[in-house]
Write a protein that holds these residues in place. Structure first.
Motif, mmCIF file in Angstrom:
data_model
loop_
_atom_site.group_PDB
_atom_site.id
_atom_site.type_symbol
_atom_site.label_atom_id
_atom_site.label_comp_id
_atom_site.label_asym_id
_atom_site.label_seq_id
_atom_site.Cartn_x
_atom_site.Cartn_y
_atom_site.Cartn_z
ATOM 1 N N ILE A 310 0.838 -1.200 0.000
ATOM 2 C CA ILE A 310 0.000 0.000 0.000
ATOM 3 C C ILE A 310 0.871 1.249 0.000
ATOM 4 C CG2 ILE A 310 -1.763 1.263 1.294
ATOM 5 C CD1 ILE A 310 -2.645 -1.496 2.410
ATOM 6 N N THR A 311 0.573 2.163 -0.898
ATOM 7 C CA THR A 311 1.350 3.386 -1.001
ATOM 8 C C THR A 311 0.426 4.579 -1.222
ATOM 9 O OG1 THR A 311 3.150 4.499 -2.199
ATOM 10 C CG2 THR A 311 1.672 3.121 -3.497
ATOM 11 N N VAL A 312 0.820 5.721 -0.674
ATOM 12 C CA VAL A 312 0.069 6.967 -0.864
ATOM 13 C C VAL A 312 0.892 7.879 -1.759
ATOM 14 C CG1 VAL A 312 -0.914 8.999 0.255
ATOM 15 C CG2 VAL A 312 -1.059 6.766 1.372
ATOM 16 N N THR A 313 0.309 8.334 -2.841
ATOM 17 C CA THR A 313 1.022 9.198 -3.770
ATOM 18 C C THR A 313 0.263 10.502 -3.940
ATOM 19 O OG1 THR A 313 2.033 9.321 -5.970
ATOM 20 C CG2 THR A 313 -0.134 8.247 -5.796
ATOM 21 N N SER A 314 0.780 11.388 -4.770
ATOM 22 C CA SER A 314 0.133 12.689 -4.971
ATOM 23 C C SER A 314 0.338 13.157 -6.397
ATOM 24 C CB SER A 314 0.712 13.725 -4.009
ATOM 25 O OG SER A 314 0.296 15.043 -4.360
ATOM 26 N N PRO A 315 -0.678 13.680 -7.034
ATOM 27 C CA PRO A 315 -0.513 14.245 -8.377
ATOM 28 C C PRO A 315 0.326 15.516 -8.378
ATOM 29 C CG PRO A 315 -2.719 14.698 -7.530
ATOM 30 C CD PRO A 315 -2.072 13.751 -6.564
ATOM 31 N N LEU A 316 0.621 16.045 -7.187
ATOM 32 C CA LEU A 316 1.463 17.244 -7.097
ATOM 33 C C LEU A 316 2.945 16.903 -7.012
ATOM 34 C CD1 LEU A 316 -0.652 19.394 -4.598
ATOM 35 C CD2 LEU A 316 -0.600 19.500 -7.089
#
Length: 359
Positions: A310-316
């Protein structure tokens, strides 16, 4: 740059002065040499038999706090005044503060004194709620005035205004207060300051952010490219968690991979699946390889188990921001591809199927 064998020259209009006494401004050895000399004075106080009732004898360079029975505190002050000058330490009694609810006749009358236990050691208020609230409100007013000047810069150079807002006029102005003051005394004042920062950001960038977008802008890098950390959110966290969590607001929809892993694990457990959290694979000394699966769900049919990473990413994120601007979901897709590339072969050796969950 001067060599170690020469005294630096100080220029003042047409006069040149040779700096030959004391350490130089900005010299990293300065605090060390100062502390080395001060240590002798501190030990003299500590070892004096007349200071046995001294409860505090703590120092941060030239800022010291002495607390205890009046006779012990008075004796400690005498030691500083008598033993300090030969070491280069001279006490300015007018800059000292005395707080006592008992007789103060043992102390010089030139020391400002009060029987109200409200004081400001190292720029942090200690005292009753009214005093702390008033102190913080006063400290917040100065940065707020700075924000109004940044709005003037915006018309000529918004990039400079935004850079100054991020690095000089937002979170950094009040972090020392936020970490050293009881939260009940300051949350409202800091919320007002956060609102002022948000308004300044809007005027500098022309962006009217939603509530969730503004919360993301307040997170620390690399989660946010703006990193306008929130003073009020940070203020309510324990000091031990500040370096890790910064201004994370757990009530928002922005969550960490650890929280997501726990949620997936609990959902699988309630569904009576055979599940393990942070399952080990013994693939190497690196933690990412010794416990590669955030959640491992065993397949009752005997086929490959599902290893969820599980990973949290960001379009920024700077590496994906251009593509994310024209292709929704590209940030999550890039994270999924990256996880497959890293773990597919390793998980296959363990009989697992790599299943990335990118949010």
């Amino acid at each position: 740059m001067h060599g170690l064998g020469r005294h630096p020259s100080l220029w003042h209009i047409m006069v040149i002065l040779s700096s030959e006494v004391g350490v130089q401004q900005g010299d990293p050895l300065g605090p060390l040499l100062f502390s080395a000399a001060l240590q002798k004075l501190i030990l003299s106080i500590h070892n004096d038999k007349s200071c046995t009732d001294l409860r505090l004898n703590v120092w941060y360079l030239d800022d010291g706090v002495l607390a205890g029975h009046p006779t012990s505190v008075s004796r400690a002050l005498d030691i500083i005044q008598s033993d300090g000058p030969p070491l280069g330490f001279h006490v300015n009694l007018k800059k000292c503060e005395l707080f006592s609810s008992s007789d103060t006749s043992l102390f010089p009358t030139s020391i400002p004194s009060s029987n109200i236990p409200n004081f400001e050691p190292l720029g942090v208020p200690i005292g009753d709620t009214a005093f702390c609230s008033s102190f913080i409100a006063r400290k917040c007013s100065s940065p707020s005035a700075l924000l109004s000047h940044l709005e003037d810069i915006e018309s000529s150079d918004p990039h400079v205004a935004l850079s100054l807002l991020r690095h000089c006029a937002s979170f950094c102005k009040l972090i020392h207060l936020a970490r050293g003051t009881p939260s009940k005394s300051a949350v409202e004042a800091l919320k007002d300051f956060d609102l002022a920062v948000a308004n300044c950001f809007t005027k500098c960038t022309g962006l009217d952010l939603s509530v969730d977008a503004w919360k993301q802008a307040q997170l620390s890098p690399p989660v946010s490219v703006h990193s306008l950390l929130s003073n009020s959110c940070t203020f309510t966290l324990p000091v031990s968690q500040l370096s890790l969590l910064k201004s994370w607001d757990f009530t928002s929809t922005l969550v960490s991979s650890t929280l997501l892993s726990s949620g997936v694990f609990e959902a699988c457990r309630l569904a009576s699946l055979s599940v393990r959290l942070e399952a080990g694979g013994g693939l190497g000394k690196d933690k990412a390889l010794t416990r590669p699966a955030d959640v491992l769900v065993s397949n009752p049919s005997g086929s490959a188990s599902a290893a969820y990473d599980i990973t949290v990413t960001s379009p920024l994120n700077p590496s994906i921001i251009l593509e994310a601007g024209v292709s929704p979901g590209s940030a999550a897709k890039a994270a999924e591809v990256r996880k497959h590339s890293k773990y597919d072969a390793k998980f296959s050796e363990l009989g697992w199927r790599c299943t990335p969950l990118a949010v």
